[in-house]
Scaffold this motif. Structure first.
Motif, mmCIF file in Angstrom:
data_model
loop_
_atom_site.group_PDB
_atom_site.id
_atom_site.type_symbol
_atom_site.label_atom_id
_atom_site.label_comp_id
_atom_site.label_asym_id
_atom_site.label_seq_id
_atom_site.Cartn_x
_atom_site.Cartn_y
_atom_site.Cartn_z
ATOM 1 N N LYS A 103 26.089 -13.258 40.340
ATOM 2 C CA LYS A 103 27.382 -13.688 40.876
ATOM 3 C C LYS A 103 28.114 -12.507 41.521
ATOM 4 N N LEU A 104 27.354 -11.741 42.277
ATOM 5 C CA LEU A 104 27.855 -10.542 42.931
ATOM 6 C C LEU A 104 27.933 -10.787 44.438
ATOM 7 N N PRO A 105 29.139 -10.882 45.003
ATOM 8 C CA PRO A 105 29.239 -11.061 46.452
ATOM 9 C C PRO A 105 28.536 -9.906 47.164
ATOM 10 N N PHE A 106 28.007 -10.170 48.364
ATOM 11 C CA PHE A 106 27.285 -9.099 49.041
ATOM 12 C C PHE A 106 27.357 -9.210 50.551
ATOM 13 N N VAL A 151 14.902 -7.833 51.261
ATOM 14 C CA VAL A 151 16.054 -8.672 51.599
ATOM 15 C C VAL A 151 16.174 -9.874 50.668
ATOM 16 N N ASN A 152 15.132 -10.672 50.567
ATOM 17 C CA ASN A 152 15.228 -11.925 49.810
ATOM 18 C C ASN A 152 15.352 -11.697 48.306
ATOM 19 N N SER A 153 14.580 -10.783 47.761
ATOM 20 C CA SER A 153 14.674 -10.549 46.318
ATOM 21 C C SER A 153 16.024 -9.935 45.957
ATOM 22 N N ASN A 154 16.550 -9.063 46.814
ATOM 23 C CA ASN A 154 17.878 -8.506 46.540
ATOM 24 C C ASN A 154 18.937 -9.598 46.587
ATOM 25 N N ALA A 155 18.879 -10.469 47.584
ATOM 26 C CA ALA A 155 19.857 -11.554 47.686
ATOM 27 C C ALA A 155 19.780 -12.468 46.464
ATOM 28 N N GLU A 156 18.583 -12.785 46.021
ATOM 29 C CA GLU A 156 18.430 -13.629 44.830
ATOM 30 C C GLU A 156 19.047 -12.944 43.607
ATOM 31 N N PHE A 157 18.890 -11.623 43.518
ATOM 32 C CA PHE A 157 19.491 -10.870 42.414
ATOM 33 C C PHE A 157 21.017 -10.947 42.480
ATOM 34 N N ASN A 180 23.612 -20.539 50.333
ATOM 35 C CA ASN A 180 24.328 -21.809 50.494
ATOM 36 C C ASN A 180 24.187 -22.716 49.281
ATOM 37 N N GLU A 181 22.986 -22.816 48.720
ATOM 38 C CA GLU A 181 22.777 -23.688 47.551
ATOM 39 C C GLU A 181 23.603 -23.229 46.356
ATOM 40 N N ALA A 182 23.795 -21.911 46.234
ATOM 41 C CA ALA A 182 24.569 -21.380 45.117
ATOM 42 C C ALA A 182 26.072 -21.370 45.423
ATOM 43 N N LYS A 183 26.415 -21.736 46.674
ATOM 44 C CA LYS A 183 27.820 -21.656 47.106
ATOM 45 C C LYS A 183 28.363 -20.248 46.835
ATOM 46 N N HIS A 184 27.549 -19.275 47.231
ATOM 47 C CA HIS A 184 27.814 -17.865 46.956
ATOM 48 C C HIS A 184 28.503 -17.195 48.142
ATOM 49 N N PHE A 185 29.347 -16.210 47.857
ATOM 50 C CA PHE A 185 30.000 -15.450 48.918
ATOM 51 C C PHE A 185 29.061 -14.361 49.422
ATOM 52 N N ALA A 186 28.795 -14.379 50.736
ATOM 53 C CA ALA A 186 27.927 -13.362 51.333
ATOM 54 C C ALA A 186 28.213 -13.275 52.822
ATOM 55 N N VAL A 187 28.017 -12.088 53.350
ATOM 56 C CA VAL A 187 28.053 -11.879 54.794
ATOM 57 C C VAL A 187 26.643 -11.465 55.182
ATOM 58 N N ILE A 188 26.021 -12.247 56.054
ATOM 59 C CA ILE A 188 24.670 -11.958 56.529
ATOM 60 C C ILE A 188 24.835 -11.412 57.946
ATOM 61 N N ALA A 189 24.671 -10.106 58.094
ATOM 62 C CA ALA A 189 24.935 -9.460 59.381
ATOM 63 C C ALA A 189 23.885 -8.391 59.654
ATOM 64 N N PRO A 190 22.738 -8.770 60.210
ATOM 65 C CA PRO A 190 21.702 -7.778 60.486
ATOM 66 C C PRO A 190 22.263 -6.644 61.347
ATOM 67 N N ARG A 205 14.868 -15.264 56.767
ATOM 68 C CA ARG A 205 16.282 -15.557 57.009
ATOM 69 C C ARG A 205 16.653 -16.964 56.546
ATOM 70 N N GLU A 206 15.776 -17.942 56.790
ATOM 71 C CA GLU A 206 16.065 -19.317 56.362
ATOM 72 C C GLU A 206 16.175 -19.396 54.842
ATOM 73 N N LYS A 207 15.237 -18.757 54.144
ATOM 74 C CA LYS A 207 15.273 -18.742 52.682
ATOM 75 C C LYS A 207 16.537 -18.038 52.183
ATOM 76 N N LEU A 208 16.888 -16.940 52.827
ATOM 77 C CA LEU A 208 18.092 -16.198 52.466
ATOM 78 C C LEU A 208 19.334 -17.084 52.563
ATOM 79 N N LEU A 209 19.469 -17.766 53.679
ATOM 80 C CA LEU A 209 20.625 -18.643 53.871
ATOM 81 C C LEU A 209 20.633 -19.797 52.872
ATOM 82 N N ASN A 210 19.446 -20.352 52.588
ATOM 83 C CA ASN A 210 19.366 -21.448 51.620
ATOM 84 C C ASN A 210 19.793 -21.001 50.228
ATOM 85 N N VAL A 211 19.325 -19.818 49.800
ATOM 86 C CA VAL A 211 19.680 -19.304 48.472
ATOM 87 C C VAL A 211 21.196 -19.144 48.358
#
Length: 102
Positions: A37-40, A26-32, A57-67, A49-55
């Motif tokens: 600059k690939l929405p996901f 999860v986390n390494s894929n999100a960082e990739f 949010n800090e990048a102001k990246h478009f993502a949907v986190i929906a387990p 999950r906290e690290k995922l959200l921080n990555v």
């Protein structure tokens, strides 16, 4: 190079990743995705999950986190993994699967 090729062929705003992967990725894929600059859409339960959200949010990246899995399925999978470690070989003649269904 493959992602850039997709963006060129499809249009940069027409490419996104939909990720249903193993919790350990999860986390390494999100960082990739962020680095590319690939929405996901992250549909995998697990990871930090906290690290995922921080990555994201800090990048102001478009993502949907929906387990995609209910906590009961995750608990059952963890219990089965624990049993397999504690009783190696106990299920060698069986084929077992755990699937979420809607």
């Amino acid at each position: 190079a493959a992602i850039e090729g997709l963006k060129t062929a499809c249009g940069e705003k027409n490419v996104l990743a939909i990720d249903y992967t193993h919790p350990s990725a999860v986390n390494s894929n999100a960082e990739f995705y962020v680095s590319q600059k690939l929405p996901f859409v992250m549909g995998t339960t697990g990871g930090d999950r906290e690290k995922l959200l921080n990555v994201v949010n800090e990048a102001k990246h478009f993502a949907v986190i929906a387990p995609n899995m209910a906590k009961q399925i995750v608990a059952l999978q963890a219990a089965l993994e624990d049993l397999a470690k504690k009783f190696p070989g106990a299920f060698t003649t069986y084929k077992m699967a755990c699937r979420e269904s809607h």
